[in-house]
Design a protein around this motif. Structure first.
Motif, mmCIF file in Angstrom:
data_model
loop_
_atom_site.group_PDB
_atom_site.id
_atom_site.type_symbol
_atom_site.label_atom_id
_atom_site.label_comp_id
_atom_site.label_asym_id
_atom_site.label_seq_id
_atom_site.Cartn_x
_atom_site.Cartn_y
_atom_site.Cartn_z
ATOM 1 N N UNK A 1 0.831 -1.211 0.000
ATOM 2 C CA UNK A 1 0.000 0.000 0.000
ATOM 3 C C UNK A 1 0.865 1.261 0.000
ATOM 4 N N UNK A 2 1.954 1.230 0.768
ATOM 5 C CA UNK A 2 2.880 2.360 0.759
ATOM 6 C C UNK A 2 3.532 2.512 -0.617
ATOM 7 N N UNK A 3 3.827 1.409 -1.256
ATOM 8 C CA UNK A 3 4.434 1.429 -2.592
ATOM 9 C C UNK A 3 3.491 2.079 -3.606
ATOM 10 N N UNK A 4 2.211 1.717 -3.539
ATOM 11 C CA UNK A 4 1.231 2.310 -4.452
ATOM 12 C C UNK A 4 1.114 3.812 -4.217
ATOM 13 N N UNK A 5 1.115 4.218 -2.949
ATOM 14 C CA UNK A 5 1.048 5.650 -2.635
ATOM 15 C C UNK A 5 2.291 6.380 -3.133
ATOM 16 N N UNK A 6 3.449 5.741 -2.989
ATOM 17 C CA UNK A 6 4.692 6.366 -3.445
ATOM 18 C C UNK A 6 4.717 6.512 -4.963
ATOM 19 N N UNK A 7 4.126 5.551 -5.676
ATOM 20 C CA UNK A 7 4.069 5.638 -7.136
ATOM 21 C C UNK A 7 3.235 6.827 -7.595
ATOM 22 N N UNK B 1 0.618 8.476 6.080
ATOM 23 C CA UNK B 1 -0.612 9.125 6.537
ATOM 24 C C UNK B 1 -1.825 8.591 5.785
ATOM 25 N N UNK B 2 -1.684 8.388 4.484
ATOM 26 C CA UNK B 2 -2.796 7.859 3.681
ATOM 27 C C UNK B 2 -3.170 6.455 4.134
ATOM 28 N N UNK B 3 -2.173 5.621 4.350
ATOM 29 C CA UNK B 3 -2.420 4.237 4.760
ATOM 30 C C UNK B 3 -3.081 4.183 6.134
ATOM 31 N N UNK B 4 -2.621 4.998 7.078
ATOM 32 C CA UNK B 4 -3.201 4.981 8.425
ATOM 33 C C UNK B 4 -4.630 5.499 8.442
ATOM 34 N N UNK B 5 -4.961 6.382 7.502
ATOM 35 C CA UNK B 5 -6.338 6.888 7.427
ATOM 36 C C UNK B 5 -7.289 5.869 6.814
ATOM 37 N N UNK B 6 -6.787 5.032 5.919
ATOM 38 C CA UNK B 6 -7.652 4.106 5.181
ATOM 39 C C UNK B 6 -7.748 2.727 5.831
ATOM 40 N N UNK B 7 -6.732 2.339 6.592
ATOM 41 C CA UNK B 7 -6.693 0.976 7.112
ATOM 42 C C UNK B 7 -6.440 0.978 8.602
ATOM 43 N N UNK B 8 -7.050 0.013 9.284
ATOM 44 C CA UNK B 8 -6.927 -0.098 10.740
ATOM 45 C C UNK B 8 -6.387 -1.475 11.103
ATOM 46 N N UNK B 9 -5.120 -1.522 11.414
ATOM 47 C CA UNK B 9 -4.506 -2.757 11.881
ATOM 48 C C UNK B 9 -3.353 -2.402 12.810
ATOM 49 N N UNK B 10 -2.585 -3.410 13.216
ATOM 50 C CA UNK B 10 -1.532 -3.180 14.202
ATOM 51 C C UNK B 10 -0.456 -2.229 13.687
ATOM 52 N N UNK B 11 -0.006 -2.438 12.455
ATOM 53 C CA UNK B 11 1.051 -1.578 11.908
ATOM 54 C C UNK B 11 0.538 -0.154 11.713
ATOM 55 N N UNK B 12 -0.715 -0.015 11.301
ATOM 56 C CA UNK B 12 -1.296 1.326 11.166
ATOM 57 C C UNK B 12 -1.309 2.046 12.501
ATOM 58 N N UNK B 13 -1.610 1.317 13.581
ATOM 59 C CA UNK B 13 -1.582 1.929 14.916
ATOM 60 C C UNK B 13 -0.177 2.405 15.274
ATOM 61 N N UNK B 14 0.829 1.594 14.937
ATOM 62 C CA UNK B 14 2.212 1.999 15.203
ATOM 63 C C UNK B 14 2.575 3.253 14.412
ATOM 64 N N UNK B 15 2.142 3.312 13.174
ATOM 65 C CA UNK B 15 2.447 4.481 12.348
ATOM 66 C C UNK B 15 1.680 5.720 12.811
ATOM 67 N N UNK B 16 0.473 5.533 13.342
ATOM 68 C CA UNK B 16 -0.266 6.682 13.881
ATOM 69 C C UNK B 16 0.496 7.322 15.038
ATOM 70 N N UNK C 1 15.446 5.897 -4.108
ATOM 71 C CA UNK C 1 14.075 5.803 -4.604
ATOM 72 C C UNK C 1 13.261 4.932 -3.653
ATOM 73 N N UNK C 2 12.321 5.554 -2.940
ATOM 74 C CA UNK C 2 11.569 4.831 -1.923
ATOM 75 C C UNK C 2 10.619 3.814 -2.534
ATOM 76 N N UNK C 3 10.057 4.113 -3.700
ATOM 77 C CA UNK C 3 9.088 3.199 -4.310
ATOM 78 C C UNK C 3 9.751 1.870 -4.691
ATOM 79 N N UNK C 4 10.950 1.938 -5.265
ATOM 80 C CA UNK C 4 11.644 0.703 -5.657
ATOM 81 C C UNK C 4 12.061 -0.109 -4.440
ATOM 82 N N UNK C 5 12.519 0.578 -3.396
ATOM 83 C CA UNK C 5 12.903 -0.117 -2.169
ATOM 84 C C UNK C 5 11.702 -0.818 -1.535
#
Length: 250
Positions: free
Chosen positions: A161-167, A177-192, A236-240
């Motif tokens: 999902x981060x890769x798609x946003x970076x593209x 920020x986009x991923x944390x707003x759209x999805x609710x899971x453990x990693x999203x909580x950590x990023x919030x 390049x963050x998207x390729x990584x």
């Protein structure tokens, strides 16, 4: 006879307290299918019912943390903090330490009262002090392990999902920020929590470090290190992100 009544009463009290402790630690609050009014009423009732208990055991914990090693206290604080945010509970480190001492004392008293043999009583009572003090640690470490396993399962999808946003031209922080707003899971909580710390003026390096301290997952640490390297060297963050997601799935 009086001592037996006191011990039984204390035992029942500890059973009630253990139920409350496990409920706070193991059960995540589910507010999706409840109205806001019911949630507020439940929170108020809970607060009134256990306010004195929380205060009492927090006081024991405040005394207890003065006699335990500082490094041990910091490890407990990280574990309790991580599980508190994960389960959305109000469990505090002081309450947890107070519970450990109280549970240890409960087992100690039972061994003294129920075991008649002097040698066996001494051996059992000392063992019960240690066992009663360590059992809550094993519980919270087990819960933390389950949380980390969940992070490992979620991580490849989050990276996609981060890769798609970076593209789409977003930088890594906007992508998070986009991923944390759209999805609710453990990693999203950590990023919030990570984004909130940056908004509060904490440096990015320190925010990354705080997130790593709470999460011992090797995959997650490697992912955060990749983000730091991309930021430091302008890669390049998207390729990584694409390579990291493919590697984790493999």
């Amino acid at each position: 006879m009086a001592i037996y009544i006191v011990v039984i009463s204390y035992f029942l009290f500890m059973v009630f307290l253990t139920h409350y402790f496990l409920k706070n630690l193991l059960i995540k609050k589910n507010t999706i299918n409840k109205s806001q009014t019911k949630v507020l009423e439940a929170d108020l009732e809970k607060s009134e019912s256990f306010k004195k208990i929380n205060k009492f055991f927090a006081q024991i914990g405040n005394l207890g943390k003065k006699i335990i090693f500082k490094n041990y206290f910091l490890k407990l604080e990280n574990l309790v903090s991580a599980n508190r945010e994960y389960k959305n509970s109000n469990l505090s480190t002081e309450f947890f330490i107070g519970f450990k001492f109280s549970f240890s004392l409960l087992l100690f008293l039972f061994c003294i009262i129920l075991i008649k043999s002097s040698f066996l009583m001494i051996f059992s009572s000392i063992s019960s002090l240690v066992i009663g003090f360590l059992i809550p640690d094993y519980l919270i470490r087990y819960l933390n392990l389950k949380r980390l396993q969940k992070i490992d399962r979620e991580l490849p999808n989050i990276i996609d999902l981060l890769y798609i946003s970076a593209l789409s031209g977003q930088n890594i922080y906007n992508s998070i920020k986009i991923v944390t707003e759209k999805y609710n899971n453990q990693i999203s909580n950590e990023f919030r929590i990570f984004l909130k710390q940056i908004d509060f003026g904490i440096g990015r390096k320190e925010a990354y470090t705080n997130m790593l301290h709470k999460n011992n997952s090797d995959s997650f640490k490697s992912f955060i290190f990749t983000l730091q390297q991309a930021e430091n060297y302008g890669s390049s963050i998207s390729e990584l992100l694409k390579q990291k997601a493919e590697f984790l799935r493999f």
